[in-house]
Design an enzyme around this catalytic site. Structure first.
Site, short mmCIF file in Angstrom:
data_model
loop_
_atom_site.label_atom_id
_atom_site.label_comp_id
_atom_site.label_asym_id
_atom_site.label_seq_id
_atom_site.Cartn_x
_atom_site.Cartn_y
_atom_site.Cartn_z
N TYR A 40 -7.34 -4.28 1.19
CA TYR A 40 -7.26 -3.83 2.58
C TYR A 40 -8.44 -4.33 3.41
O TYR A 40 -8.41 -4.25 4.63
CB TYR A 40 -7.24 -2.30 2.66
CG TYR A 40 -6.14 -1.61 1.93
CD1 TYR A 40 -5.04 -2.29 1.38
CD2 TYR A 40 -6.17 -0.22 1.76
CE1 TYR A 40 -4.04 -1.63 0.70
CE2 TYR A 40 -5.16 0.45 1.09
CZ TYR A 40 -4.12 -0.26 0.55
OH TYR A 40 -3.14 0.41 -0.13
N HIS A 98 -3.91 -2.32 -8.73
CA HIS A 98 -3.12 -2.26 -7.51
C HIS A 98 -1.66 -2.67 -7.73
O HIS A 98 -0.76 -2.15 -7.06
CB HIS A 98 -3.75 -3.18 -6.46
CG HIS A 98 -3.37 -2.85 -5.05
ND1 HIS A 98 -4.15 -3.15 -3.97
CD2 HIS A 98 -2.26 -2.25 -4.53
CE1 HIS A 98 -3.56 -2.75 -2.86
NE2 HIS A 98 -2.41 -2.21 -3.17
#
Length: 264
Positions: A40, A98
């Site tokens: 991110y 992730h």
């Protein structure tokens, strides 16, 4: 989770371009669980928000994640140090793999490296994200302890029931990303139930997720919405409400994100 509690409602910061300000607003609203990721590119902004708000590190639960391009033992060890520097405070509450795109060998190397970092005190709990049953099974077959958390896309249109069932049977906390369906909440069922309870559709979706036993991670950059998304504890969906929302499941076709739970 081994010895640590995860707050039931988290604040997501994916594609949040005012992360520091949004996290400060979330902390004002009462959130004590912030969900970020290296991919991110806003871990440092989360760390800045904690410092600027002046809250003690131990009062906030921070989740971050390692994306597949950084999988493998050596890369993982470096990534953990980077996240620690970005966020500050000396440890990460929950570190997730992730996604499963790197393949079995690198997934397991990464998982083992994160467990080693946990033993060193750099991480408190280790989990995964976007893992299907076969990915979770490879961890068990390798002889490693089960992940503390599996974070997957979850909302009425995409309920991922086989994965949820596996996690429940194996005491893995299920965390729900995209609980607000990327804002696609203008649906007759949601509107009807929201009117019934004098709430808005977002609050209905978050409440559904909480009553399912998930840890939902709504996100917003709008201060009013950040606050209203926490107003979900003064009502309860009844059985009819839950059944109507459950009936909206479209399986994989209901996904609104990448949802890579089936990759090899």
């Amino acid at each position: 989770m081994p010895g640590y509690a995860i707050p039931r409602l988290g604040f997501g910061v994916y594609k949040n371009y005012t992360t520091t300000e949004s996290v400060i607003e979330a902390l004002k609203a009462g959130y004590r669980h912030i969900d970020t990721a290296q991919a991110y590119r806003n871990e440092a902004h989360v760390g800045a928000a904690l410092r600027n708000f002046g809250i003690k590190r131990q009062e906030v639960f921070i989740t971050t994640k390692i994306i597949s391009r950084h999988h493998g033992r050596e890369k993982t060890m470096r990534i953990v140090e980077t996240s620690l520097d970005n966020i500050g405070g000396g440890y990460i509450d929950l570190f997730l793999i992730h996604d499963p795109y790197a393949g079995t060998k690198l997934r397991l190397e990464t998982y083992k490296a994160l467990q080693d970092c946990r033993r060193e005190g750099k991480i408190r709990s280790v989990g995964v994200s976007n893992y299907g049953v076969k990915h979770l099974e490879e961890i068990r077959e390798a002889g490693y302890e089960a992940p503390s958390v599996n974070q997957i896309e979850l909302h009425p249109f995409c309920q991922q029931r086989p994965i949820v069932e596996y996690c429940r049977k194996n005491n893995i906390v299920v965390s729900a990303y995209s609980p607000l369906v990327h804002g696609r909440i203008d649906h007759a069922v949601f509107r009807d139930i929201a009117n019934k309870h004098s709430k808005d559709a977002a609050q209905i979706l978050i409440r559904w997720s909480l009553q399912k036993g998930f840890v939902p991670l709504p996100k917003s950059a709008t201060p009013a919405r950040i606050h209203s998304n926490t107003q979900v504890y003064d009502f309860k969906l009844d059985q009819d409400d839950m059944e109507r929302m459950d009936a909206l499941d479209m399986g994989k076709n209901g996904a609104v994100t990448w949802n890579p739970v089936d990759v090899d």
